[in-house]
Motif scaffolding. Structure first.
Motif, PDB file in Angstrom:
ATOM      1  N   GLY B 301       0.785  -1.255  -0.098  1.00 33.91           N
ATOM      2  CA  GLY B 301      -0.035   0.023  -0.102  1.00 33.91           C
ATOM      3  C   GLY B 301       0.816   1.232   0.070  1.00 33.91           C
ATOM      4  O   GLY B 301       0.423   2.274   0.662  1.00 33.91           O
ATOM      5  N   ARG B 302       2.002   1.254  -0.641  1.00 35.17           N
ATOM      6  CA  ARG B 302       2.922   2.279  -0.685  1.00 35.17           C
ATOM      7  C   ARG B 302       2.875   3.126  -1.898  1.00 35.17           C
ATOM      8  O   ARG B 302       2.382   2.563  -2.913  1.00 35.17           O
ATOM      9  CB  ARG B 302       4.360   1.777  -0.393  1.00 35.17           C
ATOM     10  CG  ARG B 302       4.600   1.660   1.411  1.00 35.17           C
ATOM     11  CD  ARG B 302       5.757   0.872   1.398  1.00 35.17           C
ATOM     12  NE  ARG B 302       6.004  -0.484   1.219  1.00 35.17           N
ATOM     13  CZ  ARG B 302       5.613  -1.452   2.260  1.00 35.17           C
ATOM     14  NH1 ARG B 302       5.466  -0.723   3.573  1.00 35.17           N
ATOM     15  NH2 ARG B 302       5.586  -2.562   2.253  1.00 35.17           N
ATOM     16  N   ILE B 303       3.671   4.187  -1.913  1.00 32.80           N
ATOM     17  CA  ILE B 303       3.471   5.058  -2.964  1.00 32.80           C
ATOM     18  C   ILE B 303       3.871   4.381  -4.027  1.00 32.80           C
ATOM     19  O   ILE B 303       3.334   4.847  -5.276  1.00 32.80           O
ATOM     20  CB  ILE B 303       4.274   6.498  -2.525  1.00 32.80           C
ATOM     21  CG1 ILE B 303       3.727   7.680  -3.427  1.00 32.80           C
ATOM     22  CG2 ILE B 303       5.780   6.481  -2.723  1.00 32.80           C
ATOM     23  CD1 ILE B 303       2.230   8.090  -3.135  1.00 32.80           C
ATOM     24  N   GLY B 321     -18.593  -5.628 -12.888  1.00 29.71           N
ATOM     25  CA  GLY B 321     -18.766  -6.743 -12.099  1.00 29.71           C
ATOM     26  C   GLY B 321     -17.511  -7.016 -11.036  1.00 29.71           C
ATOM     27  O   GLY B 321     -17.547  -7.919 -10.370  1.00 29.71           O
ATOM     28  N   VAL B 322     -16.687  -5.857 -11.116  1.00 25.61           N
ATOM     29  CA  VAL B 322     -15.510  -6.096 -10.243  1.00 25.61           C
ATOM     30  C   VAL B 322     -15.517  -4.916  -9.170  1.00 25.61           C
ATOM     31  O   VAL B 322     -15.706  -3.651  -9.779  1.00 25.61           O
ATOM     32  CB  VAL B 322     -14.153  -6.129 -10.991  1.00 25.61           C
ATOM     33  CG1 VAL B 322     -13.057  -6.016 -10.057  1.00 25.61           C
ATOM     34  CG2 VAL B 322     -14.157  -7.470 -11.918  1.00 25.61           C
ATOM     35  N   ARG B 323     -15.226  -5.089  -8.060  1.00 24.28           N
ATOM     36  CA  ARG B 323     -14.980  -3.944  -6.938  1.00 24.28           C
ATOM     37  C   ARG B 323     -13.552  -3.544  -6.858  1.00 24.28           C
ATOM     38  O   ARG B 323     -12.698  -4.818  -6.690  1.00 24.28           O
ATOM     39  CB  ARG B 323     -15.575  -4.076  -5.570  1.00 24.28           C
ATOM     40  CG  ARG B 323     -17.172  -4.145  -5.631  1.00 24.28           C
ATOM     41  CD  ARG B 323     -17.545  -5.574  -5.857  1.00 24.28           C
ATOM     42  NE  ARG B 323     -17.224  -6.401  -4.550  1.00 24.28           N
ATOM     43  CZ  ARG B 323     -17.527  -7.634  -4.450  1.00 24.28           C
ATOM     44  NH1 ARG B 323     -18.298  -8.541  -5.138  1.00 24.28           N
ATOM     45  NH2 ARG B 323     -17.050  -8.514  -3.262  1.00 24.28           N
ATOM     46  N   PHE B 324     -12.834  -2.598  -7.221  1.00 23.48           N
ATOM     47  CA  PHE B 324     -11.503  -2.555  -7.164  1.00 23.48           C
ATOM     48  C   PHE B 324     -11.437  -1.553  -5.893  1.00 23.48           C
ATOM     49  O   PHE B 324     -11.651  -0.367  -6.102  1.00 23.48           O
ATOM     50  CB  PHE B 324     -11.079  -1.845  -8.501  1.00 23.48           C
ATOM     51  CG  PHE B 324      -9.512  -1.531  -8.284  1.00 23.48           C
ATOM     52  CD1 PHE B 324      -8.541  -2.406  -7.429  1.00 23.48           C
ATOM     53  CD2 PHE B 324      -8.793  -0.680  -9.144  1.00 23.48           C
ATOM     54  CE1 PHE B 324      -7.141  -2.415  -7.424  1.00 23.48           C
ATOM     55  CE2 PHE B 324      -7.493  -0.552  -9.038  1.00 23.48           C
ATOM     56  CZ  PHE B 324      -6.392  -1.547  -8.182  1.00 23.48           C
ATOM     57  N   LEU B 325     -10.758  -2.232  -4.954  1.00 24.40           N
ATOM     58  CA  LEU B 325     -10.462  -1.260  -3.705  1.00 24.40           C
ATOM     59  C   LEU B 325      -9.125  -0.933  -3.421  1.00 24.40           C
ATOM     60  O   LEU B 325      -8.117  -1.634  -3.716  1.00 24.40           O
ATOM     61  CB  LEU B 325     -10.877  -2.251  -2.424  1.00 24.40           C
ATOM     62  CG  LEU B 325     -12.391  -2.865  -2.333  1.00 24.40           C
ATOM     63  CD1 LEU B 325     -12.534  -3.398  -1.336  1.00 24.40           C
ATOM     64  CD2 LEU B 325     -13.291  -1.804  -2.784  1.00 24.40           C
ATOM     65  N   VAL B 326      -8.657   0.369  -3.086  1.00 29.16           N
ATOM     66  CA  VAL B 326      -7.559   0.733  -2.880  1.00 29.16           C
ATOM     67  C   VAL B 326      -7.383   1.253  -1.594  1.00 29.16           C
ATOM     68  O   VAL B 326      -8.112   2.159  -1.026  1.00 29.16           O
ATOM     69  CB  VAL B 326      -7.012   1.940  -4.149  1.00 29.16           C
ATOM     70  CG1 VAL B 326      -5.506   2.461  -3.807  1.00 29.16           C
ATOM     71  CG2 VAL B 326      -7.212   1.300  -5.502  1.00 29.16           C
ATOM     72  N   THR B 327      -6.346   0.697  -0.848  1.00 28.29           N
ATOM     73  CA  THR B 327      -6.109   1.064   0.568  1.00 28.29           C
ATOM     74  C   THR B 327      -4.746   1.459   0.969  1.00 28.29           C
ATOM     75  O   THR B 327      -3.773   0.486   0.934  1.00 28.29           O
ATOM     76  CB  THR B 327      -6.543  -0.147   1.693  1.00 28.29           C
ATOM     77  OG1 THR B 327      -7.712  -0.304   1.198  1.00 28.29           O
ATOM     78  CG2 THR B 327      -6.340   0.305   2.885  1.00 28.29           C
ATOM     79  N   PRO B 328      -4.413   2.808   0.851  1.00 33.08           N
ATOM     80  CA  PRO B 328      -3.102   3.047   1.329  1.00 33.08           C
ATOM     81  C   PRO B 328      -2.647   2.711   2.589  1.00 33.08           C
ATOM     82  O   PRO B 328      -3.326   2.262   3.335  1.00 33.08           O
ATOM     83  CB  PRO B 328      -3.128   4.787   1.075  1.00 33.08           C
ATOM     84  CG  PRO B 328      -4.243   5.030   0.276  1.00 33.08           C
ATOM     85  CD  PRO B 328      -5.409   3.859   0.882  1.00 33.08           C
ATOM     86  N   ALA B 329      -1.293   2.553   2.802  1.00 29.80           N
ATOM     87  CA  ALA B 329      -0.664   1.906   4.009  1.00 29.80           C
ATOM     88  C   ALA B 329      -0.652   2.857   5.187  1.00 29.80           C
ATOM     89  O   ALA B 329      -0.459   2.638   6.180  1.00 29.80           O
ATOM     90  CB  ALA B 329       0.434   1.134   3.835  1.00 29.80           C
ATOM     91  N   GLU B 336       0.340  11.826   0.004  1.00 31.02           N
ATOM     92  CA  GLU B 336       1.220  11.946  -1.115  1.00 31.02           C
ATOM     93  C   GLU B 336       0.464  11.472  -2.518  1.00 31.02           C
ATOM     94  O   GLU B 336       0.567  12.315  -3.477  1.00 31.02           O
ATOM     95  CB  GLU B 336       2.380  11.061  -0.902  1.00 31.02           C
ATOM     96  CG  GLU B 336       3.498  11.484  -1.832  1.00 31.02           C
ATOM     97  CD  GLU B 336       4.740  10.544  -1.616  1.00 31.02           C
ATOM     98  OE1 GLU B 336       4.841  10.197  -0.550  1.00 31.02           O
ATOM     99  OE2 GLU B 336       5.641  10.579  -2.758  1.00 31.02           O
ATOM    100  N   ALA B 337      -0.225  10.436  -2.444  1.00 32.07           N
ATOM    101  CA  ALA B 337      -0.956   9.830  -3.619  1.00 32.07           C
ATOM    102  C   ALA B 337      -2.085  10.743  -4.127  1.00 32.07           C
ATOM    103  O   ALA B 337      -2.129  11.209  -5.401  1.00 32.07           O
ATOM    104  CB  ALA B 337      -1.434   8.391  -3.416  1.00 32.07           C
TER     105      ALA B 337
END
Lengths: 164, 424
Positions: B301-303, B321-329, B336-337
């Motif tokens: 979950g890094r930059i 039909g897809v859930r795309f989850l993004v969880t920064p660390a 920063e992101a």
């Protein structure tokens, strides 16, 4: 420090999330033990009798720091043997006063329902049903002191570190 | 006979000249970390009973698992953590808003630095090995001991060394290196894992963190990288206090030395339910349909992970039909992101951005899966039932494979999905 009991047999790579599933989070300590192995052996936790012993294959307790050893102890199991054990899980066994020993090949010596006797200080293991014997990795003096106290919380309480 | 990095750090903290595999010694611990799960009901340690910490200034407390609180029990646990830091005067407390997964916070806040011994109440603590530390996870019982006493026992394990050569090809990441190691060599139970070789200089610090974190999944005790110029450049802006890099002796005894040519590696994916000996090149399982994809965790979950994902997905859409989850660390990585536009690009493509948390990785919240579903994820574990239903599957992969799979709606090799050079 001798443990004797009837065997429940489990295979390789039994992980912490099977021992202590997420469904057992955030509930009281009294309710937690019945969830042990609910995903891989539903109903099993109700058939454990006090003093029974668990025998497993390689990598028992792989995974999380969540203290599965405590749930096994609260379920009434008297101790466990396995071919090998995750290091963090083994520490949790000692830390929560649950007698556990590793012995390469031990799982091949037992069938479910056999009676095991093992000593954590000498490492001696005996299948009282078949007569088979083996030697596991004995625990250290320090580990024995913690186990005898009942675990780290009990040890720290005795030594005055925790409020009673 | 010389010593490995693990042996040297253990010996230095036990106050002895040398140790060898099998020895049991008592070590002083430099930093002690605990998180919110230690304070929630059922967390198995009544930390409120501690009369006095051995050293509040060596203690780090933070909230990461249930952030923000998904249940009243989590909210009460967080209150317990706040009461604990107040009672003991713990200055290193990271509350919601300045939070992150503990392993990332120990790194970016400069607690993890060469030669140190770190004890933290989470199994992925070996992550700090990227910083030339001997860092190991403890359960609550060992954590309460080390909080009260400042020391704990360690049994010295034999060490397996990985010598790295070459550099990773396009769209092959450090996570693929780990999955290759786990797939080919299997478990490292009751072993330390150490890294070295000329290929190391091609691996960024976050890439090393990704590998070191994942070594928990092969049961490694410690997973240690050497100190080098790449690490020194990272530490210069962050490290708290002085530190002493540790190098293995030339005649250190290893149980085995394994050589890996990074340039020969391909994207890897694990099968479901376990990792050791259960990983294969992505092309072997390509085509399996997925319903969820996750990019995040203390492993990925890094930059650099978010940057790669943003570059790959720019102008594309997450498959129907897809859930795309993004969880920064961590919150710092999130910010920063955000500033660099990565989160905007990801959200535009249809990704859901969550706050920094352990979240779905431990099945706590923010993206659980149902019976019959399959999730491809950069998170740390694929155990049955971990992320929700016991009748679901979690497959672990690197960030490029997860993004490719999210876009294609099925397990996909990023080299087949994106034009070569897209990662440049």
């Amino acid at each position: 420090m001798t443990i004797k009991g009837k065997i429940w047999k489990f295979g390789d790579d039994i992980n912490t999330d099977l021992i202590f599933p997420r469904t057992a989070f955030r509930i009281s300590p009294e309710e937690q033990p019945r969830y042990v192995f609910s995903d891989n052996r539903p109903g099993w936790s109700a058939s454990v009798a006090p003093g029974d012993v668990l025998v497993a294959g390689r990598n028992f307790g792989t995974g999380s720091s969540r203290p599965g050893a405590l749930l096994l102890k609260r379920l009434g199991l008297g101790g466990m043997l396995s071919d090998s054990m995750n290091g963090l899980f083994f520490r949790n066994c000692i830390g929560y006063g649950f007698p556990a020993m590793q012995c390469a090949g031990v799982s091949a010596l037992f069938e479910e329902g056999d009676v095991a006797e093992f000593d954590l200080i000498s490492g001696a293991i005996r299948n009282l049903t078949s007569g088979a014997t083996a030697f596991g990795n004995p625990i250290s003096r320090g580990m024995a002191e913690t186990l005898e106290a009942g675990g780290i919380f009990e040890l720290l309480t005795q030594k005055g570190y925790l409020e009673t | 006979m010389g010593m490995t990095m693990s042996e040297k750090i253990i010996a230095a903290h036990a106050g002895v000249n040398r140790v060898k595999p099998g020895d049991i010694v008592t070590c002083d611990v430099d930093w002690i970390g605990i998180h919110d799960m230690f304070f929630t009901v059922g967390g198995q340690g009544d930390f409120s009973k501690i009369k006095k910490l051995h050293d509040p200034d060596k203690t780090v407390v933070l909230l990461d698992h249930g952030v923000p609180s998904p249940t009243p029990a989590d909210a009460e646990g967080a209150c317990g953590a706040r009461a604990f830091v107040k009672k003991h005067g713990v200055k290193n407390f990271f509350d919601v808003g300045n939070h992150g997964v503990i392993h990332q916070k120990l790194a970016e806040e400069g607690f993890a630095a060469p030669g140190r011994m770190i004890a933290c109440g989470d199994s992925h603590t070996c992550a700090a090995g990227a910083f030339n530390c001997a860092a190991g996870g403890f359960g609550p019982a060992d954590m309460i001991y080390v909080l009260c006493v400042g020391q704990n026992w360690y049994q010295v394990a034999p060490t397996v060394k990985y010598e790295l050569y070459g550099a990773l090809p396009d769209l092959v990441t450090a996570k693929d290196l780990f999955l290759h190691i786990a797939g080919v060599f299997g478990e490292a139970t009751n072993r330390n894992v150490e890294f070295g070789g000329p290929g190391l200089s091609s691996l960024s610090v976050p890439s090393r963190q990704s590998v070191a974190t994942m070594c928990a999944e092969i049961n490694a005790e410690f997973a240690i990288f050497p100190h080098d110029d790449v690490l020194e450049a990272y530490l210069r802006a962050r490290a708290r206090g002085a530190y002493e890099p540790v190098a293995a002796d030339a005649d250190a005894a290893y149980e085995e030395v394994r050589r890996i040519d990074l340039s020969e590696l391909a994207p890897y994916v694990s099968g479901p339910h376990s990792i050791p000996n259960n990983c294969a090149p992505v092309r072997a399982s390509a085509g399996l349909p997925i319903q969820q994809a996750i990019l995040g965790s203390c492993s990925n979950g890094r930059i650099e992970d978010l940057a790669l994902a943003a570059r790959l997905i720019k102008g594309k859409k997450v498959a129907n039909g897809v859930r795309f989850l993004v969880t920064p660390a961590s919150q710092a990585i999130y910010l920063e992101a955000l500033r660099k536009g990565y989160l905007e690009t990801l959200a535009e493509a249809g990704a859901v951005i969550t706050n920094a948390t352990c979240g779905a990785c431990y099945g706590g919240h923010l993206g659980l899966i149902g019976a019959g579903e399959r999730c491809v994820s950069t998170t740390t574990r694929n155990f049955k039932g971990r992320m929700g239903s016991a009748d679901a599957e979690i497959l672990l992969a690197g960030p490029a494979t997860v993004v490719a799979s999210a876009v294609c709606g099925r397990i996909s090799d990023p080299r087949d999905c994106f034009e070569r050079g897209a990662a440049q």
